[in-house]
Structures are given as structure tokens and as C-alpha cells.
Design a protein around this motif. Structure first.
Motif, short mmCIF file in Angstrom:
data_model
loop_
_atom_site.label_atom_id
_atom_site.label_comp_id
_atom_site.label_asym_id
_atom_site.label_seq_id
_atom_site.Cartn_x
_atom_site.Cartn_y
_atom_site.Cartn_z
N GLU A 57 1.15 -1.40 0.09
CA GLU A 57 0.16 -0.04 0.05
C GLU A 57 0.65 1.33 0.25
OE1 GLU A 57 -3.16 0.35 -0.59
OE2 GLU A 57 -3.30 -2.27 -0.56
N THR A 58 1.65 1.38 0.70
CA THR A 58 2.89 1.78 0.55
C THR A 58 3.30 2.69 -1.33
OG1 THR A 58 3.22 2.37 3.41
CG2 THR A 58 5.10 3.31 1.61
N VAL A 59 3.73 1.31 -1.53
CA VAL A 59 4.71 1.34 -2.29
C VAL A 59 3.62 2.45 -3.28
CG1 VAL A 59 5.56 0.64 -4.28
CG2 VAL A 59 6.57 -0.09 -1.92
N LYS A 60 2.52 1.70 -3.25
CA LYS A 60 1.53 1.76 -4.31
C LYS A 60 0.66 3.73 -4.30
CE LYS A 60 -1.81 -0.62 -3.76
NZ LYS A 60 -3.10 -1.64 -3.26
N ARG A 61 0.87 4.47 -2.57
CA ARG A 61 0.21 5.03 -2.67
C ARG A 61 1.36 6.06 -3.07
NH1 ARG A 61 -0.36 4.73 2.79
NH2 ARG A 61 1.86 5.25 3.19
N ASP A 62 2.93 5.94 -2.46
CA ASP A 62 3.20 6.75 -2.23
C ASP A 62 4.65 7.07 -3.41
OD1 ASP A 62 2.54 7.74 0.13
OD2 ASP A 62 4.33 6.82 1.27
N TYR A 63 4.78 6.26 -3.94
CA TYR A 63 5.35 5.99 -5.69
C TYR A 63 5.08 5.81 -6.67
CZ TYR A 63 8.60 5.94 -1.94
OH TYR A 63 8.94 5.87 0.10
N LEU A 64 3.79 4.72 -6.72
CA LEU A 64 3.01 4.47 -8.09
C LEU A 64 1.83 4.99 -8.66
CD1 LEU A 64 3.74 0.74 -7.84
CD2 LEU A 64 5.05 2.10 -9.06
N LYS A 65 1.10 5.71 -7.52
CA LYS A 65 -0.06 6.86 -8.52
C LYS A 65 1.11 7.08 -8.50
CE LYS A 65 -3.48 6.07 -6.16
NZ LYS A 65 -5.21 6.35 -5.46
N PRO A 66 1.56 8.54 -7.66
CA PRO A 66 2.11 9.22 -8.13
C PRO A 66 2.86 9.45 -9.45
CG PRO A 66 2.47 9.68 -6.06
CD PRO A 66 2.56 8.50 -6.06
N LEU A 67 3.96 8.30 -9.42
CA LEU A 67 4.16 8.72 -11.13
C LEU A 67 3.40 7.84 -12.63
CD1 LEU A 67 6.86 7.05 -12.35
CD2 LEU A 67 5.75 4.79 -12.26
N ALA A 68 2.80 7.50 -12.14
CA ALA A 68 1.57 7.60 -12.86
C ALA A 68 1.07 8.62 -13.56
CB ALA A 68 0.07 6.19 -12.70
N ALA A 69 1.17 10.04 -12.43
CA ALA A 69 0.05 11.24 -12.31
C ALA A 69 1.34 12.14 -12.84
CB ALA A 69 -0.44 11.44 -11.44
N ASP A 70 2.58 12.38 -12.57
CA ASP A 70 3.77 12.79 -13.49
C ASP A 70 3.60 13.37 -14.63
OD1 ASP A 70 6.26 13.82 -13.08
OD2 ASP A 70 7.17 12.79 -11.91
N PRO A 71 3.92 13.83 -14.90
CA PRO A 71 3.99 14.59 -16.20
C PRO A 71 4.90 14.14 -17.42
CG PRO A 71 3.38 16.73 -15.55
CD PRO A 71 3.17 15.44 -13.93
N ALA A 132 10.19 -2.42 0.12
CA ALA A 132 9.89 -0.82 0.02
C ALA A 132 10.79 -0.34 0.13
CB ALA A 132 8.90 -1.32 1.04
N LEU A 133 12.21 -0.57 0.56
CA LEU A 133 13.23 -0.41 0.82
C LEU A 133 13.76 0.92 1.49
CD1 LEU A 133 14.34 -0.52 -2.84
CD2 LEU A 133 14.97 -2.13 -1.45
N LEU A 134 14.28 1.45 1.62
CA LEU A 134 14.41 3.25 2.58
C LEU A 134 13.86 3.81 2.02
CD1 LEU A 134 17.92 3.36 3.40
CD2 LEU A 134 15.86 2.55 4.76
N ALA A 135 12.62 4.69 2.06
CA ALA A 135 11.29 5.89 2.01
C ALA A 135 12.44 6.81 1.29
CB ALA A 135 10.83 6.00 2.96
N ASP A 136 13.58 7.82 2.11
CA ASP A 136 14.43 8.82 1.13
C ASP A 136 14.85 7.72 -0.06
OD1 ASP A 136 13.93 9.80 3.43
OD2 ASP A 136 16.01 9.34 4.18
N PHE A 137 15.62 6.91 -0.18
CA PHE A 137 16.02 6.46 -1.85
C PHE A 137 15.46 6.08 -2.85
CE2 PHE A 137 19.41 6.21 1.40
CZ PHE A 137 19.85 7.70 0.73
#
Length: 156
Positions: A57-71, A132-137
Motif C-alpha cells: 500500500e505504501t509503494v502504491k500510494r507514495d510512489y506508483l500512483k504519483p508516478l502514473a500522474a507525473d507529467p 519497500a526499501l528506504l523511503a528516502d531512496f
């Protein structure tokens, strides 16, 4: 008084449901989805997940959904989700019928989350990101893998 509690509980249930983030689109036809991404110049990005995985859920919410919306990426990648624990029907890269769970097992997915990067032939274009690795990286790992996958698509 009973009406008050019923109304309060009902409102809380609705509020909790409304705040829950919807998931990524489920993979349906990997070959077609990867071909669409390749035509746009990018990979098919697949999140392998489980319903009970909070890291997924964290990977989905914090990284992949924003990726799909990133121009920068929205027009050149296709992001889909495969549930390791789901019997959802799926067409694999060769056009065969399978399920999410069977395909994940065939790809040897054991621990989740896994983010994999595919070309239209089903070949992985970059090393998958496992865990999920380190959030900063994590954004750096994701961007590096996307760049590598996009470069691999351009090679004959």
C-alpha cells in the motif's frame, strides 16, 4: 440515543471508505498493456502485491500512483497491479489465459511488494525493486529503473 450512535457509526464508516485510496488498475492483458507502454517509449510497470501487505500500500500510494500522474512519466509508462493472492483472470504476454496468482508464481514472486519493468515480449527490462526499501531512496531507485527499462526498449 440509538439513532445518534447509528448515525455516528455510519458516518465514520463512510468517512473511512471515502478516505481509502483506490488501487492501481489491475493487469488484464499484459501483452497489450506492455505494447501500449512501448509505443509511448516506456515499460509496463507491474506492482506485485497482496491484500494484507501494508508495504504494498505504501509503494502504491507514495510512489506508483504519483508516478502514473507525473507529467514526465504519465504518457510513457503503463502502471498495473498483479495480486499474488488473487484469482483475477489475466492474459499473459504470450496470449495465454492465467490468473494473477498463477502468473506471480510463474514469475517466482515470493515476497511483496515487487515492482517489475517489462517490455512487450515479456522480457524484464530492468532489475525489479523488491521490498519497500528506504523511503528516502525509493524515488531514486524507481527513476533509475525506469530510465534503464526505457533505454533497454530502444536497443534492438
Amino acid at each position: 440515543m440509538m439513532r445518534f450512535w447509528a448515525g455516528l457509526c455510519g458516518g465514520l464508516i463512510l468517512a473511512c471508505g471515502a478516505s481509502a485510496a483506490p488501487g492501481l488498475p489491475a493487469a488484464a492483458d499484459l501483452g497489450a498493456e506492455a505494447a501500449a507502454a512501448a509505443r509511448a517509449g516506456g515499460p509496463l510497470v507491474v506492482l506485485y502485491s497482496r491484500a494484507d501487505c501494508r508495504y504494498c500500500e505504501t509503494v502504491k500510494r507514495d510512489y506508483l500512483k504519483p508516478l502514473a500522474a507525473d507529467p514526465r512519466y504519465a504518457r510513457r509508462v503503463v502502471v498495473r497491479e498483479i495480486g499474488q493472492d488473487r484469482a483475477t483472470p489475466l492474459v499473459d504476454f504470450a496470449g495465454g489465459r492465467t490468473t494473477h496468482a498463477a502468473f506471480a508464481a510463474r514469475e517466482k514472486i515470493r515476497l511483496v511488494p515487487v515492482v517489475a519493468f517489462y517490455g512487450p515480449d515479456g522480457r524484464q527490462l530492468a532489475a525489479p525493486i523488491v521490498g519497500a526499501l528506504l523511503a528516502d531512496f525509493y524515488p531514486t531507485y524507481l527513476e533509475r529503473a525506469l530510465d534503464q527499462a526505457s533505454s533497454a526498449l530502444k536497443k534492438p
